[in-house]
Every structure is written in C-alpha cells, then in structure tokens.
Write a protein that holds these residues in place. Structure first.
Motif, PDB file in Angstrom:
ATOM      1  N   GLY A  59       0.814  -1.212   0.000  1.00 19.91           N
ATOM      2  CA  GLY A  59       0.000   0.000   0.000  1.00 19.91           C
ATOM      3  C   GLY A  59       0.841   1.253   0.000  1.00 19.91           C
ATOM      4  N   GLU A 112      -9.228   4.639   3.453  1.00 20.13           N
ATOM      5  CA  GLU A 112      -9.845   3.792   2.448  1.00 20.13           C
ATOM      6  C   GLU A 112      -8.989   3.701   1.189  1.00 20.13           C
ATOM      7  N   VAL A 113      -9.246   2.704   0.372  1.00 24.90           N
ATOM      8  CA  VAL A 113      -8.574   2.563  -0.921  1.00 24.90           C
ATOM      9  C   VAL A 113      -9.154   3.597  -1.892  1.00 24.90           C
ATOM     10  N   VAL A 160      -5.576   2.036  -7.504  1.00 21.78           N
ATOM     11  CA  VAL A 160      -4.472   1.074  -7.592  1.00 21.78           C
ATOM     12  C   VAL A 160      -3.362   1.678  -8.442  1.00 21.78           C
ATOM     13  N   VAL A 182      -2.284  -0.855  -3.609  1.00 24.26           N
ATOM     14  CA  VAL A 182      -3.388   0.083  -3.413  1.00 24.26           C
ATOM     15  C   VAL A 182      -2.848   1.428  -2.936  1.00 24.26           C
ATOM     16  N   ALA A 219      -3.996   4.631  -0.717  1.00 26.07           N
ATOM     17  CA  ALA A 219      -4.986   5.080   0.265  1.00 26.07           C
ATOM     18  C   ALA A 219      -5.413   6.511  -0.007  1.00 26.07           C
ATOM     19  N   ALA A 253      -5.400   0.988   4.537  1.00 22.59           N
ATOM     20  CA  ALA A 253      -6.129   0.712   3.314  1.00 22.59           C
ATOM     21  C   ALA A 253      -5.829  -0.683   2.780  1.00 22.59           C
ATOM     22  N   ALA A 254      -4.573  -1.103   2.888  1.00 23.83           N
ATOM     23  CA  ALA A 254      -4.161  -2.390   2.320  1.00 23.83           C
ATOM     24  C   ALA A 254      -4.574  -3.574   3.187  1.00 23.83           C
TER      25      ALA A 254
END
Length: 479
Positions: A70, A206-207, A210, A226, A228, A433-434
């Motif tokens: 992440g 949150e994500v 990508v 990902v 964030a 996030a990850a």
C-alpha cells in the motif's frame, strides 16, 4: 511493506515502513516555490511528479520494494491545481500561503452559507476563493477548467489515473459540508462550479485506487498496490504521532505553525478563526490554529543575517525572559486568530543594544506568542488539550520548544529519534487501506523526553504576549 509520500512545500519526502512500522528507507527531493508578486505563492505541478519519481527510485535503491502492498499520500493543503478536460495542467498551482484572493475570500465569507456549512471562515489561502480569483482575473483559464484537484490529489491522479480526494484535505477548500463529509452543491455553485469539476471523495484510510502497472514496473513494485485516500499534511502528521482522540494534540514547527487537537465530534466555531476540519480517519474531526510563518520566519531572518537557523539558535544558551524587542511574524499575513491577509511582519523596539542574538530570540518569541494566540482560541472553543507533542524541524530547538511550553503553561513531549511526520502518517494510512486495519495502527510514538515549562519565566512571557497583542492592535489601527 508500505510507502508514505508527503508532498511538502519545500520538498517531497518518502518513507518505507515494514509490517511492524519500522522505517526501512527514506528519501527526499527538493521543490521550489515561485513568488512572482507580493502575496503570491505558486508551484509547478510537474515538479511534484518528477520529485515523486526521484523519491521512489531512491527508496528502491535502499530496499527491496517487491513486498509493498500500500501507498499513502500526504500533502500541503488548499492548493488550486486546475486541469482541462484532458487532465492537462492549465497554470501553476496557487499554494496554501498565497493571499492574492483576499477580496474574493471576503466576498464568499460574507455569504453566511459558507460558515454554516463548512464550519470555517473562508480564508484567502483556501481553495474556493482562489477559483473566484482565477475567474475574475484569468477568465480564459477558468473557462477551460474541467477538474480542480488539491496538490496531493494531482499526484494521486498520476499514480492511479483516478481523480479522488479525501475528507481532511477537502475540508480546507470551503466547498465541503464538514459535518456531513460531502461536497456541498450550493457552495460549489457560488463559485460557478459543480460536482463534475470535483474529485470523488473517500476517507483517508480507504482505498482510492491502484498504482498504474507501468509505474509499478519502473519502480520494481508488485502489481495491485493500493493507494490510500491519505490526508492533508497536518491530519497525516496527527496519524503519524497518534493524535487521533479527543484531548490529544501536537504543535508543529514547520514552514507554517500548527496547533492541532483531535476531536471525536464536529464542534465548529468559525468566528474564532480556528479551523474545524475532518480528520483522516472516519467519524473523527480536528481543530487547529494556523500560523503562516513559523520556521519560515526564522529561515527568513537567517537569510537576512547570512546565518543558518541552527547557527542562530545555537547562540542562545538557556531560555531567557523575553526582552523589550518584539517581532510580529506576519511575513505573508496571518490566519488564527486574526484572519488578516494584508498584515506584514515587523520588528519593534530596536535600540543600540539590540544584537543578532536578541533579534533571534525576538523571532522565536514572536512565533511563540502566535502559538499562544492559537492556544487561547482553541481553548475558547471548548477544545481539550491534555497531551501535547512537538513535531517539525523547529522542534529540534530545545530553546524554542521550552519557550512555547512556558507560554502555554504545559509540558511538551519530544518523540524518540525517528520521523513521525506526514510521510510516516501517510504510510500508516496506506497500511490501513491495504490491510483493513483501523485507528489502532496510529499508536503514539515512544517519547524521548518531556520539556517542562519554566514557571519562573511564565509571568514574563505572559506580559510579552500582552505587548505582542497590543502591537498587532496598534498596527491594525494605523492601517
């Protein structure tokens, strides 16, 4: 492993942390600021991308990045990055400390909806008045503007191809309903914009997208990393030092100065010029007082007398009572509590005995008095401050931190060796996030020591602060 990228005003910093949150690599690339006119402050967004590429390659030279899962982003707030329909940059980004839009800010602030919805004064440094200025002064640029992004979110667009913002940064635009955590259509319409001109919103943990495969290949990262939501620089720094619950606070001695306090409720008091923003974590907010020139003031003085800031502070010895000389650190206006874009800095009460050391002390004391202004404003809103941590480059000066502790009347904790600023907080948000982890990741750092206030000098600092407030009032009276 997880990467944090912090887009600062003077440089972009990256850190790599492992699953135990130990820093495995770090790198920095410098950035330049352009000041073509008084009160203007601009930056080339293309330089952010070049700096990020340089930092990522440097991190890769120090460590194996094949296990990265992440990336989190942090960045300086309020900047107006304007893109056309093809996502091409239309003009240099107008930065947070640019005050050219003070008339437009006053006009928007006169509309009661802005304070009611955002919980904040419309400051000249915020994003909405910058767009109003562009519409008034560069109509051809405004007409071509299809997307407005904050600085770190332009970096995100390059990294992922997605136009996304997060709550803590978006709260500094004057377009966000800070309580509901969503764009407000009426406020956007007041500056002739719509949701179509704005990025999608996510929470900081949150994500948001990508990493592009081509960039992953260039930097030797795996596919599917990902990115964030991240956070505005101060919210990300708060995550880095574990300031995520009510009663916890930090004082940041960076280019600007910030007194930041976490809150578990939305409790705005716009008239105080205290900023009330969303935090980088869901269902949390924060309040802060902002000083536009903190270490920036010392850096300015160092350039004038041709000394490095560390040399200047090394000459001071033990903390002394403030002298008669005063310095008002308003080199580019001031936010909390004055909301004054036009005021400028001043040395007062210079005499034949004034030397370089006494002027250095006056600069440090001036910023200290400005922090006291913010402290009083925050306490006046009902904000609790029970634990205070110092971060930022200026916190390396024990003299300065002790002066602030004495003025505020409370101890200030110094983290143990390590970087717990925006890049580290961004890396933590990338981890959240990850992995799906929550606020438990944002633990407080190990504290090396606590700098206690000198209560014997407290009355002298209080008296000097009163003179400082009187000096500002007199300056305004002559304007």
């Amino acid at each position: 492993m997880f990467i944090g990228l912090d887009l600062g005003t003077s440089g972009l910093k990256g850190v790599l942390i492992d699953g135990g949150q130990a820093i495995r690599a770090e790198a920095t690339a410098p950035l330049d600021v352009s000041r073509p006119h008084d009160g203007w402050s601009e930056q080339d967004p293309g330089s952010w991308l070049r700096a990020a590429d340089r930092v990522m390659r440097e991190l890769g030279s120090q460590a194996d990045l094949s296990g990265v899962r992440g990336i989190g982003l942090s960045g300086h707030m309020h900047g107006a990055t304007l893109l056309d329909a093809g996502h091409h940059v239309l003009r240099p980004c107008i930065l947070w400390n640019d005050t050219r839009s003070h008339r437009e800010a006053a006009e928007l602030d006169a509309d009661p909806r802005f304070r009611e919805v955002t919980g904040n004064i419309v400051f000249p440094g915020f994003t909405a008045p910058k767009l109003a200025w562009v519409r008034n002064n560069e109509p051809e640029v405004f007409a071509r503007t299809a997307l407005v992004l904050l600085p770190k979110d332009y970096l995100r667009l390059w990294l992922t191809g997605d136009a996304v913002a997060e709550m803590s940064d978006a709260a500094g635009t004057s377009w966000l309903d800070t309580g509901r955590r969503d764009w407000d259509d009426g406020l956007l319409a007041a500056t002739h914009l719509t949701r179509e001109n704005m990025p999608r919103l996510v929470e900081g943990s949150e994500v948001s997208g990508v990493l592009r495969d081509d960039l992953a290949g260039q930097w030797h990262l795996p596919k599917g990393v990902v990115v964030a939501g991240g956070g505005g620089d101060n919210a990300a720094s708060a995550v880095g030092v574990g300031v995520v619950k009510a009663g916890e606070a930090f004082v940041s001695l960076g280019t600007s100065g910030v007194l930041f306090a976490a809150s578990d409720a939305y409790q705005p008091d716009a008239a105080s010029a205290v900023h009330t923003f969303c935090h980088a974590l869901p269902k949390t907010w924060h309040q802060m007082g902002v000083i536009l020139a903190a270490t920036d003031a010392l850096n300015w003085f160092g350039r004038v007398v041709e000394r490095k800031p560390a040399q200047l502070t090394a000459e001071l010895g033990e903390l002394q009572a403030p002298g008669r000389t005063l310095f008002l650190p308003y080199l580019g206006g001031e936010r909390t509590p004055h909301n004054d874009a036009a005021v400028r800095g001043s040395f007062l009460h210079l005499d034949h005995a004034t030397d370089r050391a006494s002027m250095t002390r006056a600069v440090l004391e001036g910023v200290t008095h400005a922090f006291r202004d913010s402290f009083d404003a925050l306490i006046g809103t009902g904000t609790r401050i029970e634990r205070l941590i110092a971060v930022g480059g200026g916190s390396r000066s024990d003299y300065w931190v002790k002066a602030i502790a004495t003025s505020l009347g409370m101890p200030i904790q110094i983290p143990a060796a390590g970087d717990y600023g925006g890049a580290f907080g961004a890396a933590r948000l990338g981890m959240m996030a990850a992995t799906g982890a929550g606020a438990e990741v944002a633990t407080a750092p190990q504290i090396a020591r606590s700098i206690e206030p000198d209560m014997n000098l407290a009355p002298a600092f209080a008296e000097a602060h009163a003179r400082y407030r009187d000096a500002y009032a007199a300056l305004k009276g002559r304007a």
